[in-house]
Design a protein around this motif. Structure first.
Motif, PDB file in Angstrom:
ATOM      1  N   ARG A   5       0.817  -1.209   0.000  1.00  0.00           N
ATOM      2  CA  ARG A   5       0.000   0.000   0.000  1.00  0.00           C
ATOM      3  C   ARG A   5       0.854   1.263   0.000  1.00  0.00           C
ATOM      4  O   ARG A   5       0.399   2.313  -0.370  1.00  0.00           O
ATOM      5  N   ASN A   6       2.100   1.142   0.458  1.00  0.00           N
ATOM      6  CA  ASN A   6       3.022   2.272   0.382  1.00  0.00           C
ATOM      7  C   ASN A   6       4.446   1.730   0.416  1.00  0.00           C
ATOM      8  O   ASN A   6       4.668   0.567   0.746  1.00  0.00           O
ATOM      9  N   THR A   7       5.410   2.571   0.062  1.00  0.00           N
ATOM     10  CA  THR A   7       6.789   2.093  -0.053  1.00  0.00           C
ATOM     11  C   THR A   7       7.405   1.696   1.281  1.00  0.00           C
ATOM     12  O   THR A   7       8.343   0.916   1.307  1.00  0.00           O
TER      13      THR A   7
END
Length: 105
Positions: A5-7
């Motif tokens: 969902r995010n880095t």
């Protein structure tokens, strides 16, 4: 690991005893060079967060030791979605390799 969902979900695990196979498009999002991770996965989850997660029946099924039988795990929604995402990422990688090996005319 899947369902990015995010880095941070990638960078926080770098150096850990885990396998990370993000889709190529996610690999391109990571900064160069990648910062040294904080090893956040070694920190316990804050009790207030765990309490909030435990209010969700689907979380409890996956989290509690007796929450799912092996057969239930195979058809569990999160398992199926993750497998589909993994297979989609595999298809994307196949396309990248194909385009490198046999460029379009």
């Amino acid at each position: 690991m899947a369902a990015f969902r995010n880095t941070l979900q990638i960078s926080e695990f770098i150096g850990g005893d885990v396998v990370i196979s993000p889709p190529f498009s996610w690999q391109q999002r990571l900064p160069e060079p990648v910062a040294v991770p904080s090893r956040a996965w070694t920190s316990p989850v804050a009790p207030r967060i765990l309490d909030a997660l435990r209010t969700m029946p689907e979380f409890r099924k996956a989290y509690e030791p007796e929450g799912l039988t092996p057969d239930e795990f195979l058809t569990y929604g999160a398992t199926a979605r993750t497998l589909r995402q993994f297979l989609t990422a595999d298809e994307e990688l196949d396309q990248i390799v194909r385009d490198i090996l046999i460029p379009a005319p």
